[in-house]
Enzyme design. Structure first.
Site, PDB file in Angstrom:
ATOM      1  N   GLY A  97     114.272  50.914  -2.862  1.00 19.44           N
ATOM      2  CA  GLY A  97     115.179  51.966  -3.010  1.00 19.44           C
ATOM      3  C   GLY A  97     116.624  51.542  -2.941  1.00 19.44           C
ATOM      4  CG  ASP A 324     115.152  51.189   7.716  1.00 20.76           C
ATOM      5  OD1 ASP A 324     115.198  52.250   7.139  1.00 20.76           O
ATOM      6  OD2 ASP A 324     115.959  50.457   7.285  1.00 20.76           O
ATOM      7  NE  ARG A 355     109.353  53.947   6.344  1.00 25.61           N
ATOM      8  CZ  ARG A 355     110.460  53.173   6.188  1.00 25.61           C
ATOM      9  NH1 ARG A 355     111.643  53.195   6.778  1.00 25.61           N
ATOM     10  NH2 ARG A 355     110.304  52.209   5.224  1.00 25.61           N
TER      11      ARG A 355
HETATM   12  C1  S3P Z   1     120.086  50.777   3.581  1.00 23.83           C
HETATM   13  C2  S3P Z   1     120.228  52.070   4.160  1.00 23.83           C
HETATM   14  C3  S3P Z   1     119.328  52.827   4.688  1.00 23.83           C
HETATM   15  C4  S3P Z   1     117.885  52.117   5.138  1.00 23.83           C
HETATM   16  C5  S3P Z   1     117.610  51.118   3.942  1.00 23.83           C
HETATM   17  C6  S3P Z   1     118.642  50.144   3.721  1.00 23.83           C
HETATM   18  C7  S3P Z   1     121.054  50.000   3.018  1.00 23.83           C
HETATM   19  O1  S3P Z   1     119.029  53.950   3.754  1.00 23.83           O
HETATM   20  O2  S3P Z   1     117.073  53.087   5.175  1.00 23.83           O
HETATM   21  O3  S3P Z   1     116.276  50.564   4.347  1.00 23.83           O
HETATM   22  O4  S3P Z   1     120.909  48.683   2.582  1.00 23.83           O
HETATM   23  O5  S3P Z   1     122.245  50.352   2.642  1.00 23.83           O
HETATM   24  P1  S3P Z   1     119.704  55.256   3.599  1.00 23.83           P
HETATM   25  O6  S3P Z   1     121.153  54.925   3.282  1.00 23.83           O
HETATM   26  O7  S3P Z   1     119.114  56.246   2.446  1.00 23.83           O
HETATM   27  O8  S3P Z   1     119.623  56.003   4.977  1.00 23.83           O
END
Ligand code: S3P
Length: 442
Positions: A97, A324, A355
């Site tokens: 993601g 996380d 989760r």
């Molecule tokens: C991340 C931001 C977080 C985190 C992901 C890594 C990043 O997500 O959960 O594992 O590297 O910017 P969100 O920004 O959607 O909370």
């Protein structure tokens, strides 16, 4: 991906000194920024997990030169702002993601069309959160219903800078807007009421871009960059990932007599919420040799199983700094004495899996006494190990998988997970590292 069933059985005390792989957030950004910067960047300690390898491949498909030598030193030759080229095929992002949302931002600032697709987990995740601000800047999208992958993004000839207030506390959304803003003509501003991880800001500065951050009363952050300024190649040292380190940390805390050491772990104050929380629960975690390396706070961690844990209320304000880590915190809470409440968890429902639901169902099946709300989890521990002895569903979620492997190391009967393959997205040597400390994962 072939499914890998894994079983974790009760182990005795953990001991040893280990090197936790590189931070995932910093690794993604090193490759993206190095792939944009003018000149050769050199990256040490990059996380070679599948998610990060997807970022490397995507940047290559859009024209960046990225190599890795036999010492695991990565080098990038960037294309310059505006220099990404249109790939000839769909870019496959796997489970990642972060790569996808940040790259959508980068591509939105280029006058090219790129299609992104992912695995069954990523294709379910909401992308409207990045589509919306990018449309305001002039990018156009075609996606599946609800803004899901596979989607196609086309950047306009000239991207409009915007001022955007984040509707969710998300570093990914903040980063997508700022990365698009690198190509915009003028100043792009992101306003975040709840500060989220600031690696994009820190690392853009490290690559020579001016980032202005104003903190308003109440803690709201106003982050601005001026577009059309090239990044300058540099050297990056990636510290160990505190999100990964949380798994051996909790495993050690839950075994009396344990003592483990992990050097050079990132201790950025927007990432260390789980360690503060565990200390409030009574954990013996020591931060030695605290220092700043390449602009980031790092420390060597010493964790023992000397103290029993007690239940606490986790303040909702702390959620972004441990977003996380709730799955593994839920495991710790299951063995603590007393009730632990966790609130403000709505974002957990749209991670690699839901989760909240996965932890609720898995822990319940293992015999833990807990309740789930819309955005909360309440766990009633009695200081005793739960029964275990079940097979838990992980829904392509690495952190759910690793959390239940830690639970198996303390439960009465072994815990099995239906699929451990996604662990390779973030912590490729998890099984060997945990077994090296004394766990029994097979
Ligand atoms: C991340 C931001 C977080 C985190 C992901 C890594 C990043 O997500 O959960 O594992 O590297 O910017 P969100 O920004 O959607 O909370």
């Amino acid at each position: 991906m072939t499914k890998e069933t894994l079983t974790s059985s009760k182990s005795s005390a953990l001991s040893g000194q280990v090197k936790i792989p590189g931070d995932k957030s910093i690794s993604h950004r090193s490759l993206m920024f190095g792939g944009l910067a003018i000149g050769e960047s050199v990256i040490h300690g990059l996380l070679e997990g599948e998610d990060v390898l997807h970022t490397a491949q995507a940047m290559r498909e859009m024209g960046a030169t990225i190599t890795c030598d036999d010492q695991n030193i990565w080098r990038t030759q960037g294309v310059g702002i505006g220099g990404l080229k249109e790939p000839s095929t769909i870019i496959e992002m796997g489970n990642s993601g972060t790569s996808t949302r940040l790259l959508i931002g980068l591509v939105g600032g280029h006058n090219i069309t790129v299609q992104f697709s992912g695995d069954a987990s990523l294709n379910k995740r909401p992308m409207n959160r990045v589509i919306k601000p990018l449309e305001m800047m002039g990018a156009t999208f075609t996606s599946r219903e609800g803004g899901r992958l596979p989607l196609s993004v086309s950047g306009p000839e000239t991207l409009k800078p915007i001022e955007y207030k984040l509707p969710v506390a998300s570093a990914q959304v903040k980063s997508a807007v700022l990365l698009a803003g690198l190509s915009a003509m003028g100043k792009t501003t992101v306003i975040e009421e709840t500060p989220t991880r600031d690696h994009t800001e820190n690392m853009l500065r490290h690559f020579g871009v001016r980032v202005d951050v104003e903190t308003l009363e109440g803690g709201t952050q106003v982050i601005s960059i001026e577009g059309q300024k090239d990044l300058t190649a540099t050297e990056v040292h990636v510290p160990s990932d505190p999100s990964s380190a949380a798994f051996p940390t909790v495993a050690a805390l839950l075994h009396a007599g344990s003592e483990i050491k992990m050097d050079n772990v990132l201790m950025n104050d927007r990432r260390n919420g789980v360690y503060i929380t565990l200390q409030e629960m009574g954990a013996d975690i020591r931060f030695e040799n605290e220092r700043v390396e390449a602009g980031e706070q790092v420390a060597d961690l010493v964790v023992t199983g000397n103290n029993p844990l007690k239940g606490i209320d986790v303040p909702a304000i702390r959620v972004p700094s441990m977003i996380d880590e709730f799955p593994i915190l839920a495991v710790a809470a299951s063995l603590a004495e007393g009730t632990t409440t966790m609130t403000g968890l709505e974002e957990l429902r749209v991670k690699e899996s839901d989760r909240l639901l996965m932890m609720y169902e898995g822990l319940k099946a293992c015999g833990v006494n807990l309740e789930m709300g819309e955005d909360s989890l309440t766990i009633h521990g009695n200081g005793q190990p739960p029964k275990g002895g079940v097979k838990v569903k992980t829904s392509l979620d690495h952190r759910i998988a690793m959390s239940f492997m830690v639970l198996g190391a303390v439960s009465i009967d072994p815990v099995t997970i239906d699929d451990g393959a996604p662990i390779k997205t973030s912590f490729p040597n998890f099984i060997d590292l945990m077994n090296g400390l004394g766990c029994k994962i097979a």
